[in-house]
Design an enzyme around this catalytic site. Structure first.
Site, short mmCIF file in Angstrom:
data_model
loop_
_atom_site.label_atom_id
_atom_site.label_comp_id
_atom_site.label_asym_id
_atom_site.label_seq_id
_atom_site.Cartn_x
_atom_site.Cartn_y
_atom_site.Cartn_z
N SER A 1 56.68 -91.72 82.86
CA SER A 1 57.58 -92.11 83.94
C SER A 1 57.37 -91.13 85.09
CB SER A 1 59.04 -92.04 83.47
OG SER A 1 59.93 -92.21 84.55
N HIS A 2 57.88 -91.48 86.24
CA HIS A 2 57.84 -90.57 87.38
C HIS A 2 58.79 -89.39 87.18
CE1 HIS A 2 56.09 -94.19 88.99
NE2 HIS A 2 55.58 -93.46 89.96
N SER A 3 59.70 -89.53 86.25
CA SER A 3 60.72 -88.51 86.01
C SER A 3 60.61 -87.93 84.61
CB SER A 3 62.11 -89.13 86.19
OG SER A 3 63.11 -88.25 85.73
N SER B 1 52.86 -96.40 89.64
CA SER B 1 51.79 -95.43 89.39
C SER B 1 51.86 -94.81 88.00
CB SER B 1 51.76 -94.35 90.47
OG SER B 1 52.92 -93.56 90.42
#
Length: 127
Positions: free
Chosen positions: A8-10, A72
């Site tokens: 994940s982006h986080s 992404s």
């Protein structure tokens, strides 16, 4: 053993998902989960090298399932897989097309019951 990589982006999302799955599913050593969220330096984003290293750390697993959230995270995971040079390891990896949290949870629970990749994929198809 089944390996699961969470992307994940986080980092908070993947760490929290990992914690929830481990606590709620009663994983008994049949599943290894790696949190590969964020950029590795605390920022939001993704890091293909970090994802590749997470996958490589699961090389002893029979199957490695990569779960991503959006955009992404998927692209970086695809890049990470392309960077892996070990063909034997490559054959173990599958990029999953399902929700990150629900998919990883369902896969982990199914893997505690049955280590067959086809059974896990069948469970995920029902999401």
């Amino acid at each position: 053993m089944i390996g699961i990589v969470l992307v994940s982006h986080s980092r908070k999302i993947t760490d929290g998902t990992k914690e929830m799955i481990e606590e709620m599913s009663g994983i008994n050593g049949s599943v290894r989960i790696i949190s590969a969220g964020g950029t590795g330096d605390g920022r939001l984003g993704t890091n293909a090298i970090m994802i590749m290293e997470a996958i490589e750390s699961l090389a002893a697993c029979n199957h490695i399932l990569v779960f991503c959230d959006i955009g992404s995270a998927i692209l970086s995971s695809e890049t990470a897989i392309e960077l892996i040079e070990d063909e034997y390891l490559m054959r173990k990896i599958e990029l999953m097309d399902c929700p990150l949290v629900e998919g990883a949870f369902a896969a982990a629970v199914q893997a505690t019951v049955c280590q067959e990749k086809e059974a896990i994929l069948q469970e995920l198809a029902q999401l």
